[in-house]
Motif scaffolding. Structure first.
Motif, short mmCIF file in Angstrom:
data_model
loop_
_atom_site.label_atom_id
_atom_site.label_comp_id
_atom_site.label_asym_id
_atom_site.label_seq_id
_atom_site.Cartn_x
_atom_site.Cartn_y
_atom_site.Cartn_z
N LYS A 26 -14.28 48.64 9.94
CA LYS A 26 -13.20 47.72 9.66
C LYS A 26 -11.88 48.49 9.67
O LYS A 26 -11.82 49.64 9.25
N ILE A 102 -7.55 44.70 -0.58
CA ILE A 102 -8.70 44.36 0.28
C ILE A 102 -9.99 44.89 -0.36
O ILE A 102 -11.02 44.19 -0.39
N ASP A 103 -9.93 46.11 -0.91
CA ASP A 103 -11.12 46.71 -1.54
C ASP A 103 -11.61 45.86 -2.71
O ASP A 103 -12.81 45.63 -2.86
N GLU A 105 -11.12 42.68 -3.21
CA GLU A 105 -11.64 41.42 -2.70
C GLU A 105 -13.05 41.61 -2.14
O GLU A 105 -13.96 40.83 -2.40
N GLU A 106 -13.21 42.71 -1.40
CA GLU A 106 -14.50 43.00 -0.77
C GLU A 106 -15.58 43.24 -1.83
O GLU A 106 -16.71 42.79 -1.69
N GLU A 107 -15.17 43.93 -2.88
CA GLU A 107 -16.09 44.20 -4.00
C GLU A 107 -16.63 42.89 -4.58
O GLU A 107 -17.83 42.72 -4.78
N ASN A 109 -16.68 39.97 -3.13
CA ASN A 109 -17.49 39.27 -2.14
C ASN A 109 -18.89 39.86 -2.05
O ASN A 109 -19.88 39.13 -2.02
N LEU A 110 -18.96 41.21 -2.04
CA LEU A 110 -20.26 41.88 -1.89
C LEU A 110 -21.16 41.59 -3.09
O LEU A 110 -22.35 41.32 -2.94
N LYS A 122 -15.96 33.78 -4.68
CA LYS A 122 -15.79 34.76 -3.61
C LYS A 122 -15.39 34.01 -2.34
O LYS A 122 -15.44 32.77 -2.30
N THR A 125 -18.18 33.72 4.39
CA THR A 125 -18.06 33.96 5.84
C THR A 125 -18.26 32.64 6.58
O THR A 125 -18.70 31.64 6.00
N HIS A 228 -13.26 38.83 8.88
CA HIS A 228 -14.36 39.27 8.01
C HIS A 228 -14.98 40.56 8.53
O HIS A 228 -15.45 41.38 7.74
N ARG A 232 -8.91 42.36 8.35
CA ARG A 232 -8.63 41.36 7.32
C ARG A 232 -7.28 40.68 7.55
O ARG A 232 -7.08 39.55 7.12
#
Ligand SMILES: [Zn+2]
Length: 428
Positions: A26, A102-103, A105-107, A109-110, A122, A125, A228, A232
């Motif tokens: 990414k 972004i980090d 947000e990704e955390e 989501n994951l 979250k 996709t 995604h 981003r």
């Protein structure tokens, strides 16, 4: 030693390229910042947007009247400083490190994706949204109906859902996520679908059951998947250009409504507001445009979901010197929306007006096209926030934003009904 020297050289190459990426990686935005630049004259704006076409170092995030939001690479900060002095404008930083947002947000989501669940804590996709839609269609076979707008450039299906509890309802069309990075839009659209089907609240039931809803949760499917999987911060479509190595067109400048007139879009393929080689060059836009024109009699109100800025915007986009004949009615509906949103405990403030009046000339947008098709109440809604997080709105704000959209839309539709805009256009 040789190896070390090679590594150092490699690192320098990577740094020089700025936010570059490998095949499966990414794009990262470490220490990229976002600045709010205030200007006063159209000449200053032209100079700013021109120099922001250097995509390696600058990306246009947002515009409001006399204000540009620019994302800047760490290596270009001194260039920004000298430009600011040269153009004589003022700038202030409001996001220090885009990657850290972004980090986070990704955390989130994951953490929530690991159990495969769909939800609004979250960002989901495209595959998760479509799978959820399939489940909804199975669970509510009488009330819901699937429709397909067409295929994207990369061959993905652009899907929509109709929700109808009874015949002879006025129609509301919602277009969402035409801009890829505006994730809050599809999150809000899917939350609304869920509320319309499951809420026990009397007000929501009235809203859901007395209108027919036509909702396209993700129009720019290629761009959305790209945000995604790769970048981003991607905004446009993913169709390559014949004249440039820059990819994609701003789909909200690609409709056949004053296309490329009035300086309402850029002719530079590297610009975030590139209007495309011709109107409707993007298959996603062509599909939506055809869908609107061939079903226009079904729609009384059209809402295009965007972020961010907290604006409710009406036609026209091409000029602020002329207003639509029913502008006063649109402003009354806009005021109803803004008042309802502000009355919630969050106290969120929306401003409203025509696109050209509130921002700048912008042509080829969905709501202008829809208005020209006779959908006399056509709006662009720019959701939260005003720049603190911008496009990377924390997942914890999804439901508050969606609640605001719900009460705002309910109030807007009430006003539309009061003003006589919800009469059926044809016998359905
Ligand atoms: Zn947008």
């Amino acid at each position: 030693m040789e190896v070390n020297r090679y590594l150092v050289a490699l690192t320098l190459v990577v740094l020089a390229q700025g936010a570059s990426l490998g095949q499966d990686e990414k794009l990262r935005y470490d220490n990229y910042s976002v600045y709010k630049v205030k200007y006063e004259t159209p000449e200053q704006r032209n100079l700013l947007t021109k120099f922001a076409e250097d995509r390696e170092n600058f990306r246009l995030w947002s515009e409001a009247k006399n204000e540009l939001h620019l994302m800047i690479s760490p290596g270009a900060l001194s260039k920004l400083e000298s430009e600011i002095q040269k153009i004589n404008v003022t700038a202030e930083v409001f996001i220090g490190n885009v990657q850290s947002l972004i980090d986070l947000e990704e955390e989130a989501n994951l953490k929530l994706s690991s159990d495969g669940s769909f939800g609004w804590k979250k960002y989901n996709t495209l595959a998760e949204i479509y799978e959820w839609l399939d489940g909804i269609l199975v669970a509510y076979p009488v009330i819901t109906e699937s429709f397909i707008l067409g295929q994207s450039y990369e061959g993905r299906t652009i899907r929509g859902i109709k929700i109808s509890y009874k015949s002879n309802n006025p129609g509301v069309l919602i277009e969402s996520n035409i801009h890829a990075r505006e994730w809050i839009t599809s999150a809000t659209a899917t939350w609304l679908i869920n509320e319309f089907l499951t809420s026990q609240d009397e007000g929501v039931r009235n809203l859901a059951e007395n209108h027919d809803w036509y909702i396209v949760p993700v129009l720019n499917v290629d761009g959305f998947v790209y945000t995604h999987e790769k970048d981003r911060m991607w905004r446009k479509t993913r169709q390559p250009s014949d004249i440039s190595s820059c990819i994609g067109v701003d789909p909200n400048r690609n409709y056949d409504s004053y296309w490329m007139e009035y300086n309402g879009a850029s002719s530079n393929p590297c610009s975030e507001t590139y209007g495309g080689p011709n109107a409707l060059s993007e298959p996603e836009v062509k599909a939506m445009s055809d869908y609107i024109s061939s079903n226009k009699d079904k729609f009384n109100v059209m809402l295009a979901f965007h972020s961010y800025s907290q604006f409710l915007l009406s036609p026209y986009g091409h000029t602020s010197e002329e207003f639509p004949p029913n502008y006063d009615d649109m402003m009354a509906a806009s005021k109803a929306f803004a008042d309802a949103v502000e009355s919630l405990p969050y106290g969120t403030v929306y401003e409203y007006g025509s696109v050209a009046e509130m921002l700048y000339a912008a042509t080829g947008a969905t709501n202008d096209w829809a208005y020209e098709q006779g959908i006399e109440m056509s709006f662009t809604i720019e959701f939260r926030d005003t720049g603190r997080y911008g496009f990377i709105l924390p997942p914890v704000q999804i439901i508050p934003n969606a609640e605001e959209a719900l009460v705002g839309i309910a109030a807007l539709l009430d006003k539309c009904e009061e003003l006589g805009y919800l009469e059926l256009k044809t016998t359905q």
